[in-house]
Enzyme design. Structure first.
Site, mmCIF file in Angstrom:
data_model
loop_
_atom_site.group_PDB
_atom_site.id
_atom_site.type_symbol
_atom_site.label_atom_id
_atom_site.label_comp_id
_atom_site.label_asym_id
_atom_site.label_seq_id
_atom_site.Cartn_x
_atom_site.Cartn_y
_atom_site.Cartn_z
ATOM 1 N N GLN A 283 37.952 -42.839 -45.255
ATOM 2 C CA GLN A 283 36.977 -43.336 -46.889
ATOM 3 C C GLN A 283 37.111 -45.120 -46.772
ATOM 4 O O GLN A 283 38.099 -45.728 -47.049
ATOM 5 C CB GLN A 283 37.801 -42.557 -47.662
ATOM 6 C CG GLN A 283 37.758 -41.134 -47.463
ATOM 7 C CD GLN A 283 38.582 -41.206 -48.332
ATOM 8 O OE1 GLN A 283 39.974 -40.913 -48.876
ATOM 9 N NE2 GLN A 283 37.618 -39.760 -49.370
ATOM 10 N N HIS B 214 40.794 -48.069 -55.541
ATOM 11 C CA HIS B 214 41.131 -47.795 -56.999
ATOM 12 C C HIS B 214 40.395 -48.683 -57.993
ATOM 13 O O HIS B 214 41.902 -49.660 -57.444
ATOM 14 C CB HIS B 214 42.196 -47.016 -56.710
ATOM 15 C CG HIS B 214 41.875 -45.825 -56.162
ATOM 16 N ND1 HIS B 214 42.735 -45.909 -54.686
ATOM 17 C CD2 HIS B 214 42.487 -44.689 -56.198
ATOM 18 C CE1 HIS B 214 42.205 -44.799 -54.013
ATOM 19 N NE2 HIS B 214 41.729 -43.433 -55.432
ATOM 20 N N LYS C 111 33.138 -37.994 -63.399
ATOM 21 C CA LYS C 111 32.838 -37.899 -62.605
ATOM 22 C C LYS C 111 30.788 -39.666 -62.218
ATOM 23 O O LYS C 111 30.140 -38.233 -62.554
ATOM 24 C CB LYS C 111 33.422 -37.708 -60.840
ATOM 25 C CG LYS C 111 32.211 -36.742 -60.851
ATOM 26 C CD LYS C 111 32.691 -36.155 -59.401
ATOM 27 C CE LYS C 111 32.132 -34.572 -59.254
ATOM 28 N NZ LYS C 111 32.327 -34.002 -57.406
ATOM 29 N N ASP D 143 38.032 -46.448 -49.777
ATOM 30 C CA ASP D 143 38.138 -45.907 -50.459
ATOM 31 C C ASP D 143 38.640 -46.772 -51.805
ATOM 32 O O ASP D 143 39.577 -48.409 -50.398
ATOM 33 C CB ASP D 143 39.017 -45.143 -50.970
ATOM 34 C CG ASP D 143 39.958 -44.174 -51.959
ATOM 35 O OD1 ASP D 143 38.857 -44.399 -52.352
ATOM 36 O OD2 ASP D 143 40.807 -43.287 -51.505
ATOM 37 N N CYS E 271 45.274 -42.536 -53.059
ATOM 38 C CA CYS E 271 45.364 -42.434 -54.013
ATOM 39 C C CYS E 271 46.853 -43.027 -54.187
ATOM 40 O O CYS E 271 47.385 -44.094 -55.044
ATOM 41 C CB CYS E 271 44.424 -42.064 -55.645
ATOM 42 S SG CYS E 271 43.938 -40.567 -54.763
ATOM 43 N N HIS F 200 38.581 -43.709 -59.166
ATOM 44 C CA HIS F 200 37.980 -44.150 -57.475
ATOM 45 C C HIS F 200 36.949 -43.986 -57.542
ATOM 46 O O HIS F 200 36.336 -43.877 -58.267
ATOM 47 C CB HIS F 200 39.264 -42.437 -57.520
ATOM 48 C CG HIS F 200 40.070 -41.756 -57.904
ATOM 49 N ND1 HIS F 200 41.002 -41.621 -57.080
ATOM 50 C CD2 HIS F 200 40.672 -41.806 -59.091
ATOM 51 C CE1 HIS F 200 41.628 -41.190 -58.042
ATOM 52 N NE2 HIS F 200 41.652 -40.675 -59.305
ATOM 53 N N ARG G 126 43.074 -34.249 -43.481
ATOM 54 C CA ARG G 126 43.016 -32.738 -44.149
ATOM 55 C C ARG G 126 42.675 -32.202 -43.399
ATOM 56 O O ARG G 126 41.575 -31.797 -42.390
ATOM 57 C CB ARG G 126 41.764 -32.695 -45.470
ATOM 58 C CG ARG G 126 41.546 -34.410 -46.292
ATOM 59 C CD ARG G 126 40.765 -34.449 -47.348
ATOM 60 N NE ARG G 126 41.243 -35.459 -48.160
ATOM 61 C CZ ARG G 126 40.013 -36.007 -48.852
ATOM 62 N NH1 ARG G 126 39.352 -35.564 -49.036
ATOM 63 N NH2 ARG G 126 40.564 -37.100 -49.596
#
Length: 647
Positions: free
Chosen positions: A390, A394, A473, A392, A343, A519, A372
């Site tokens: 990911q 945004h 979420k 991912d 992000c 997200h 991570r």
RNA sequence: GCCCAUGUAGCUUAGCGGUAGAGCACCCCCUUGGUAAGGGGGAGGUCACGAGUUCGAUUCUCGUCAUGGGCUCCA
């Protein structure tokens, strides 16, 4: 004076005052009384001997009723604990709840660690106890202090702790009584239970593992026994069979058979090497993913894998996420970190210039690799790793656009998940106790999520307080081919980062406004998703994903030219095809292609070459007979481009 | 990270105080076959790594690493 209760068929029945569920069962029919194991009173599971009250809605439960399984397993847990204490008199009992498909019990056993051999002995002792037909009798503790003193005297420190906490909740014991009515064992428990142990017949202790008292790693280490229990032999065997089937699908096992991925000691745990076969699957998924995103107005971006710590200071990850981040590396005196999330990077791109409301929504998407720290004990194949990519994205938009954007995401989720053959269920997680932001913001964001779910006619459950501290979420749970649940897509409305990074746009009014940031990840991580797919398909990827889609098998050397020709025609159509020209028998080569889960095998011999045909075999349907090469190519092309889920 | 278990050729595994055996895969030879294993031969192991006990360790003990099952957490 009697009391009236309502039965499941809607009728009412009058029974004598003070009657219990058992009395009611007997009044209805002796056969029911004999089979009764418990009772639902106003939809709550209770002991069979619970006294009824006027106006109660009552359903007598027998082994055929699904809620009764809970009773069986809970009582089985008590029998197991009794058996363990019989065999290991020093064992102190902790808790023993039912779980999906079974139960466990936690023990502290000084000076002994349970092994698999112990499990057999415990099972035998359980059989003995169960067959001796002990009664499970509910007992209201009249004097809590005395009971605490008794537990103390017995050294049952966990029970002391539990009882002390529950002293004001009318705590109960369950007494195990033998045929003569003597109490042979007891456990602090709120129940409910079966009336007797005699229904406990078909159980199996599955594994022993470690745990902590109250799940707290600073407290006592306990030994946990996992077990399962069923009403019938068939049910037990069916369950054990399902476990075996699940084991066969284990992505780590299938990976060895199909050469999919590896991890290496020299490299480090939790870091995945994608072999060509799985890389092909991943590439195919990524191409599909990109195409679907492009259609939906996403723009693709790339961001660096390391960044100055400053970035994560601004984002707040350094405060709230530090334990999952790797230690900083020194670059020219400046601390840098491997990125744990995408992000902040996407925000950098958004902020690289002034954005007008006319630009919104902006949808940035990246197959972004993050690192991570995960504790060594939790790593698991491809499903739990330390470096992963990911899918991912945004979305930056206005408040007015939010609901529409979420609907767009839900649409994409449906498209992708359906293509892979998953069914799914949605959960809406709302504001947790500890959270940032104002009530108004949470209402705005949560409302948009919920309205989007409703407009898409999605069934959803609300997980009250289950949101992250900065965002409500939607979580989607997936159900795979054998009904197992997987964590799926997630959509979050971030109420934090736009403020921290001052993410704004210029509105129609010429003023700056805070942008709304969403997200979302659909596949989650490529590692976990592909690992899950391996299990979902049991290694038999549908044709469009299969690493090798067709193996061509010329029967003897004189058929090799024809095989080459077909291979070329397929290759030109983009089919992943391989010719197996080895001097092995046809049967051998078919077997090998079968075991590699190759969707199609094409056999070419004298007959086919002469008639210009191909003989097609499908991995599940077997020999499909002959057809023209053109027909086969077209059929295959159709299945691939339409992403057929075969079988 | 914690508890428990495991670690023998690429894979699956036998053995267990006297320095290793099998099946499959691999290589070579013969076989040119009709829808899930044709036959023969060969090569391949510092028994995870490091210490210790012992005349002697793959085997026993301790440590390390990794893997597996949990605890906890999440993509």
């Amino acid at each position: 004076m009697g009391l009236k209760v309502q039965l499941p068929d809607g009728s009412t029945r009058e029974v004598a005052a003070g009657s219990t569920g058992a009395d009611l069962a007997q009044a209805i029919a002796n056969s029911l009384y004999r089979k009764a194991v418990g009772v639902l009173i106003n939809d709550e599971l209770k002991d069979l001997f619970t006294p009824l009250k006027d106006g109660d809605k009552v359903q007598i439960l027998t082994a055929e009723d699904p809620p009764a399984l809970e009773l069986l397993r809970h009582s089985s847990a008590h029998v197991m604990a009794e058996a363990v204490q019989k065999l290991f008199p020093d064992a102190k009992i902790a808790i023993g709840p039912t779980i999906e498909d079974g139960f466990y019990y936690d023990f502290e056993i000084p000076g002994h660690t349970l092994s698999t051999e112990d499990l057999g002995k415990i099972e035998a002792e359980m059989k003995r106890i169960a067959e001796s037909d002990q009664k499970l009798v509910r007992f209201d503790i009249p004097d809590v202090d005395k009971q605490i003193a008794d537990f103390k005297a017995q050294g049952e420190k966990f029970k002391v702790e539990l009882l002390t906490e529950h002293r004001d909740h009318s705590p109960t014991l369950y007494l195990m009584k033998d045929k003569e009515g003597n109490v042979v064992w007891n456990d602090l428990c709120r129940g409910p239970h079966l009336p007797s142990t005699k229904g406990i017949k078909h159980f199996k202790l599955l594994k022993v593992s470690g745990s902590y008292w109250r799940g707290d790693e600073n407290r006592e280490t306990l030994q946990r026994i996992y077990a399962t229990s069923w009403w019938t032999k068939e049910d037990l065997e069916g369950y054990l069979h399902r476990l075996e089937e699940a084991e066969k699908r284990d992505h780590r096992k299938i990976s060895k058979q199909l050469d999919l991925f590896s991890v290496h000691e020299e490299v480090g745990p939790g870091l995945i090497f994608w072999h060509p076969n799985l890389a092909t699957v991943r590439n195919t998924i990524e191409d599909f993913w990109r195409a679907e995103h492009r259609k939906r107005g996403y723009q693709f971006v790339y961001t660096p894998h390391i960044a100055s710590e400053q970035l994560y200071a601004i984002s707040g990850h350094l405060e709230t996420y530090a334990e999952n981040m790797y230690s900083p590396m020194d670059i020219d005196g400046q601390a840098y970190r491997a990125k744990p999330m995408n992000c902040p990077g996407h925000i950098m791109i958004y902020k690289s210039r002034l954005r007008s409301y006319r630009d919104l929504p902006v949808r940035f998407a990246e197959l972004g690799t993050v690192y991570r720290y995960e504790r060594s004990g939790v790593l698991h194949g491809m499903l739990r790793v330390r470096g992963f990519t990911q899918d991912d994205s945004h979305i930056f938009c206005t408040r007015e656009q939010l609901e529409g954007e979420i609907m767009g995401v839900l649409d994409l989720i449906d498209m992708l998940m359906t293509t892979f053959g998953y069914t799914y269920k949605a959960y809406l997680s709302t504001r947790p106790e500890k959270s940032l932001g104002t009530d108004e913001e949470w209402e705005m964001a949560t409302g948009a999520l919920e309205r989007a779910l409703q407009k898409r006619n999605l069934d959803y459950e609300i997980d009250e307080g289950g949101g992250v501290f900065y965002a409500p979420k939607i979580d989607i749970k997936l159900f795979d081919a054998i009904g197992r649940e997987w964590q799926g897509p997630t959509v979050q409305v971030d109420l934090n980062l736009p403020k921290r990074f001052d993410v704004t746009y210029i509105g129609e009014d010429g003023n700056r406004h805070e942008a709304v940031m969403v997200h979302r990840a659909v596949l989650g991580s490529m590692e976990r998703f592909c690992g899950g797919l391996i299990e979902h398909y049991a290694g038999a990827f549908p044709v469009w994903l299969a690493p090798t889609q067709v193996v061509v098998i010329p029967i003897s050397d004189r058929h090799q030219d024809a095989a080459d020709k077909l291979t070329q025609a397929l290759t030109e159509k983009g089919v992943r095809v391989h010719v197996d020209k080895r001097s092995e028998t046809m049967n051998y080569r078919i077997r090998e292609a079968q075991m590699q889960q190759t969707p199609y095998m094409v056999v070419l011999g004298d007959k086919e070459v002469e008639k210009n045909e191909v003989s097609v075999r499908h991995r599940r349907k077997g020999d499909l007979g002959t057809m023209t090469p053109q027909l086969f190519v077209d059929k295959l092309h159709d299945e691939i481009t339409n992403r057929f889920l075969d079988e």
